[in-house]
Write an enzyme that holds these catalytic residues in place. Structure first.
Site, PDB file in Angstrom:
ATOM      1  N   THR A 108      33.301  -9.411  16.302  1.00  9.13           N
ATOM      2  CA  THR A 108      34.846  -9.178  15.816  1.00  9.13           C
ATOM      3  C   THR A 108      35.395  -8.520  16.993  1.00  9.13           C
ATOM      4  OG1 THR A 108      34.263  -8.789  13.540  1.00  9.13           O
ATOM      5  CG2 THR A 108      36.652  -8.261  14.355  1.00  9.13           C
ATOM      6  N   LYS A 155      35.498 -13.684  15.909  1.00  9.88           N
ATOM      7  CA  LYS A 155      36.451 -13.227  14.933  1.00  9.88           C
ATOM      8  C   LYS A 155      37.419 -12.474  15.549  1.00  9.88           C
ATOM      9  CE  LYS A 155      37.045 -11.392  10.087  1.00  9.88           C
ATOM     10  NZ  LYS A 155      36.537 -10.865   9.051  1.00  9.88           N
ATOM     11  N   LYS A 202      40.832 -10.349  15.497  1.00  9.87           N
ATOM     12  CA  LYS A 202      42.235  -9.912  14.634  1.00  9.87           C
ATOM     13  C   LYS A 202      43.620 -10.403  15.201  1.00  9.87           C
ATOM     14  CE  LYS A 202      39.240  -7.545  11.724  1.00  9.87           C
ATOM     15  NZ  LYS A 202      39.438  -7.834  10.318  1.00  9.87           N
ATOM     16  N   ASP A 208      41.612 -13.680  11.601  1.00 13.89           N
ATOM     17  CA  ASP A 208      42.006 -12.830  10.423  1.00 13.89           C
ATOM     18  C   ASP A 208      43.107 -11.923  10.816  1.00 13.89           C
ATOM     19  OD1 ASP A 208      41.772 -11.022   8.205  1.00 13.89           O
ATOM     20  OD2 ASP A 208      40.077 -10.209   8.805  1.00 13.89           O
ATOM     21  N   GLU A 228      41.758 -16.044   8.180  1.00 13.39           N
ATOM     22  CA  GLU A 228      41.363 -15.229   6.929  1.00 13.39           C
ATOM     23  C   GLU A 228      42.619 -14.232   6.506  1.00 13.39           C
ATOM     24  OE1 GLU A 228      38.173 -11.411   5.952  1.00 13.39           O
ATOM     25  OE2 GLU A 228      37.932 -12.989   7.778  1.00 13.39           O
ATOM     26  N   ASP A 287      40.336 -12.405   1.706  1.00 16.95           N
ATOM     27  CA  ASP A 287      39.607 -11.293   1.748  1.00 16.95           C
ATOM     28  C   ASP A 287      40.338  -9.976   0.788  1.00 16.95           C
ATOM     29  OD1 ASP A 287      38.374  -8.810   2.393  1.00 16.95           O
ATOM     30  OD2 ASP A 287      38.819  -8.706   4.506  1.00 16.95           O
ATOM     31  N   LYS A 317      32.743  -8.730   0.074  1.00 15.76           N
ATOM     32  CA  LYS A 317      32.164  -7.451   0.595  1.00 15.76           C
ATOM     33  C   LYS A 317      31.718  -6.637  -0.225  1.00 15.76           C
ATOM     34  CE  LYS A 317      35.605  -7.590   4.465  1.00 15.76           C
ATOM     35  NZ  LYS A 317      36.753  -7.023   5.089  1.00 15.76           N
ATOM     36  N   ASP A 369      29.792 -12.222   8.943  1.00 12.71           N
ATOM     37  CA  ASP A 369      30.506 -11.419   9.568  1.00 12.71           C
ATOM     38  C   ASP A 369      29.921  -9.789   9.303  1.00 12.71           C
ATOM     39  OD1 ASP A 369      32.593 -10.138  11.070  1.00 12.71           O
ATOM     40  OD2 ASP A 369      33.966  -9.725   9.069  1.00 12.71           O
ATOM     41  N   ASP A 383      28.701  -7.518  11.833  1.00 14.95           N
ATOM     42  CA  ASP A 383      28.505  -6.848  13.332  1.00 14.95           C
ATOM     43  C   ASP A 383      28.858  -5.352  13.248  1.00 14.95           C
ATOM     44  OD1 ASP A 383      31.151  -7.151  12.762  1.00 14.95           O
ATOM     45  OD2 ASP A 383      31.860  -8.003  14.668  1.00 14.95           O
TER      46      ASP A 383
END
Length: 358
Positions: A136, A161, A163, A191, A217, A242, A266, A319, A321
């Site tokens: 990320t 990924k 942001k 995302d 996302e 999400d 999650k 995801d 990490d």
């Protein structure tokens, strides 16, 4: 059969190597709660709560209060005879998803250690032996995004990924700069963390198609479900939920209206590994793929999430990490990062973790 003899609950500040920024917030440290459930024979089960206040409304103080409220139910309970009764009591609460995840994880970890199985094997057995997580890249100026992405690629990460979510035009510049510097051998997922309006999301999503983005996302606010469906119908890139997919009920609504291609599971949203499995199974039946994701969590929670991913083959996106961003990991054992994004579950009992000093 063993009885629970003690329950310890504690909070820890988890310092990050550097600030982590999304469209929702910037964090320099995480404040997580931990629960250690010990049986009469000396075996311990570990659980972690990393409340997502901006997403679920749960904070650390409330989470710890919830965990403390369960002490009388836990002490003296027999494992495994009372396990189902305990789990039903825990999940009678609608709130406190991170707290519920922590105590459920600790109970399952303890049970797995008692019977001499890994958590993954206790829950049905692995369908794969390793995972590949993305890396990320937090929300930051274009040049810093490129610098961090190049460093990650040099370490062997093949999926990023990124942001986004502060401004669509700057976000487009970020992705273009990444492709200009990395080429197309590295996968990119983006995302926005609810950062775009529905109109902005359509504008940028159409333009992201030429950069071969793997998925987008949570592009828009979590409550805009009809707009999420319209976006999905308007663009080629898969749309993932999400914040709109906190629990099983949310996921069912998204599936019913055809709003998403991917659901990000999650543990801290859904309430634990058993609910994560229920969401995965629901999505598989509906033909929706899953991502397993995380907040700022240690290897206790990440090993739990990796165990779920290893026993469900419709979890297509990994995801996991967050331990890579922690300055000093307080957990010993658990998953192993084998270079780049490769994650392996070690073959120990339970989660194979310990909280340092406990």
């Amino acid at each position: 059969m063993e009885r629970i003899s003690s329950v310890r609950i504690l909070a820890k500040d988890i310092r990050l190597k550097k600030p982590f920024r999304t469209a929702l917030r910037e964090e320099k440290e995480a404040k997580n709660a931990f629960i250690i459930i010990e049986a009469s024979g000396g075996l311990k089960g570990f659980g972690e709560a990393a409340p997502l206040r901006e997403v679920t409304g749960e904070n650390l103080a409330g989470c710890i209060g919830f965990l403390n409220s369960l002490r009388d139910d836990l002490i003296g309970a027999e494992i495994p005879n009372d396990l189902n009764k305990l789990l039903r009591r825990i999940h009678r609460f609608r709130g406190f998803p991170a707290g519920r995840a922590a105590v459920e994880t600790a109970l399952l970890d303890l049970y797995a250690r008692i019977v001499g199985l890994s958590l993954a094997d206790l829950l049905g057995g692995r369908v794969r032996e390793y995972l590949e997580t993305d890396y990320t890249v937090s929300l930051q100026p274009v040049e810093d995004v490129v610098k961090e992405a190049l460093e990650a690629a040099d370490k062997g990460f093949r999926i990023l990924k990124v942001k986004l979510g502060d401004d669509p035009r700057r976000d487009l510049e970020r992705v273009k700069a990444l492709r200009d510097n990395l080429g197309y051998d590295v996968g990119i997922r983006v995302d926005a963390n609810q950062g775009w309006s529905p109109k902005q999301a359509i504008w940028i999503s159409k333009r992201l198609e030429r950069f071969e983005v793997e998925l987008i996302e949570q592009p828009i606010p979590y409550w805009c479900l009809d707009e999420l469906r319209m976006l999905r119908e308007s663009v080629e890139i898969p749309i993932a939920a999400d914040e709109s997919a906190k629990d099983l009920g949310d996921v069912l609504r998204l599936i019913r209206i055809g709003a998403v291609d991917v659901v990000n599971i999650k543990l801290m949203k859904c309430g634990g590994p058993l609910n994560a499995l229920r969401i995965s199974d629901l999505c598989e039946e509906a033909g929706v793929r899953c991502m397993i994701g995380c907040g700022l969590e240690t290897r206790i929670s990440i090993t739990t999430a990796a165990s779920i991913a290893c026993i469900r083959d419709n979890v297509s996106f990994i995801d996991l990490d967050s331990p890579l961003f922690i300055e000093e990991e307080p957990v010993i054992g658990g998953i192993a990062y084998r270079g780049g994004g490769r994650i392996e579950l070690l073959h120990g009992d339970g989660l194979g973790v310990e909280l340092a000093g406990y």
